[in-house]
Design a protein around this motif. Structure first.
Motif, PDB file in Angstrom:
ATOM      1  N   ILE A  53     -20.136 -62.282 -62.590  1.00  0.00           N
ATOM      2  CA  ILE A  53     -21.082 -61.284 -63.095  1.00  0.00           C
ATOM      3  C   ILE A  53     -20.382 -59.705 -62.615  1.00  0.00           C
ATOM      4  N   GLN A  54     -20.180 -59.873 -61.537  1.00  0.00           N
ATOM      5  CA  GLN A  54     -19.584 -58.480 -60.763  1.00  0.00           C
ATOM      6  C   GLN A  54     -18.460 -58.089 -61.586  1.00  0.00           C
ATOM      7  N   SER A  56     -17.919 -58.049 -64.764  1.00  0.00           N
ATOM      8  CA  SER A  56     -18.291 -57.894 -66.176  1.00  0.00           C
ATOM      9  C   SER A  56     -18.758 -56.140 -66.008  1.00  0.00           C
ATOM     10  N   ASN A  59     -22.425 -55.732 -65.976  1.00  0.00           N
ATOM     11  CA  ASN A  59     -23.100 -56.124 -64.674  1.00  0.00           C
ATOM     12  C   ASN A  59     -24.337 -55.458 -64.320  1.00  0.00           C
ATOM     13  N   ASN A  60     -24.362 -54.281 -64.778  1.00  0.00           N
ATOM     14  CA  ASN A  60     -25.603 -53.502 -64.373  1.00  0.00           C
ATOM     15  C   ASN A  60     -26.823 -53.784 -65.692  1.00  0.00           C
ATOM     16  N   GLY A  64     -27.307 -59.253 -66.606  1.00  0.00           N
ATOM     17  CA  GLY A  64     -26.291 -59.477 -65.320  1.00  0.00           C
ATOM     18  C   GLY A  64     -27.192 -59.236 -64.061  1.00  0.00           C
ATOM     19  N   SER A  68     -27.435 -62.065 -61.145  1.00  0.00           N
ATOM     20  CA  SER A  68     -27.037 -61.801 -59.953  1.00  0.00           C
ATOM     21  C   SER A  68     -28.151 -62.021 -58.786  1.00  0.00           C
ATOM     22  N   ALA A 120     -26.968 -65.148 -69.863  1.00  0.00           N
ATOM     23  CA  ALA A 120     -25.406 -65.086 -69.474  1.00  0.00           C
ATOM     24  C   ALA A 120     -24.730 -65.294 -70.786  1.00  0.00           C
ATOM     25  N   HIS A 128     -19.380 -63.168 -68.180  1.00  0.00           N
ATOM     26  CA  HIS A 128     -20.645 -63.662 -68.338  1.00  0.00           C
ATOM     27  C   HIS A 128     -20.569 -65.087 -68.930  1.00  0.00           C
TER      28      HIS A 128
END
Length: 180
Positions: A53-54, A56, A59-60, A64, A68, A120, A128
């Motif tokens: 995820i980080q 991607s 991710n924020n 995501g 996380s 995801a 994802h």
């Protein structure tokens, strides 16, 4: 004491003893057991899903961030429990209902990770998709672990150590009385 027939009495005694070693010691053989393997799979799948995820660019975004958080809580809780089992800290504090705590956590995280993995999948980028795969893998490992914990709780088991239930039956036969 119960009477089973004319002049015969049966006594049944049930004894339960709990055997634990309260010293802290490292025991690497735990990782070869089914619960140990499941904990390793859960921790690794959660961590790798988090890392995916980080990577991607989204991710924020909400999906995501949710993945996380869930993956990191799963990783840390399961990793700490794995350490507790490896060093027999669970056995040292055997009066804490570890199996019930683990059952609740694994059942809850089965649902939360399943939701995170589904979310995801709905984001259409490779990180994802990879995270979803590891999310579903962790979900399966948590579901199996929840089932095993539920069975252990129902059986009255201990997380570490052993509980021995022994039953002893004795029959006493009285001499028959002669009628007058």
């Amino acid at each position: 004491m119960a009477e089973t027939g004319y002049g015969q009495r049966v006594t049944t005694t049930v004894t339960t003893s709990t055997t634990v070693q309260t010293n802290i010691r490292f025991d690497p053989s735990y990782v070869k057991t089914i619960p140990g393997i499941l904990k390793i799979v859960q921790a690794v799948a959660s961590l790798v899903g988090f890392i995916c995820i980080q990577f991607s660019y989204q991710n924020n975004a909400g999906k995501g961030v949710y993945f996380s958080w869930i993956a990191m809580i799963a990783f840390w809780f399961t990793g700490i429990l794995l350490g507790f089992y490896l060093f027999h800290i669970v056995e040292k504090f055997y009066k804490i209902p570890w199996l019930k705590i683990e059952f609740v956590f694994t059942a809850l995280w089965t649902v939360l990770l399943f939701i995170a993995a589904i979310l995801a999948v709905t984001v259409h980028d490779n990180p994802h998709s990879a995270a979803a795969f590891f999310g579903f893998t962790a979900t399966l490992a948590y579901a199996i672990d929840a089932y095993l914990k539920w069975r252990a709780v129902q059986a009255g088991g201990l997380a570490q150590g052993s509980r021995v239930v022994s039953q002893q039956t004795a029959s006493v036969t009285s001499p028959q009385r002669v009628g007058y």
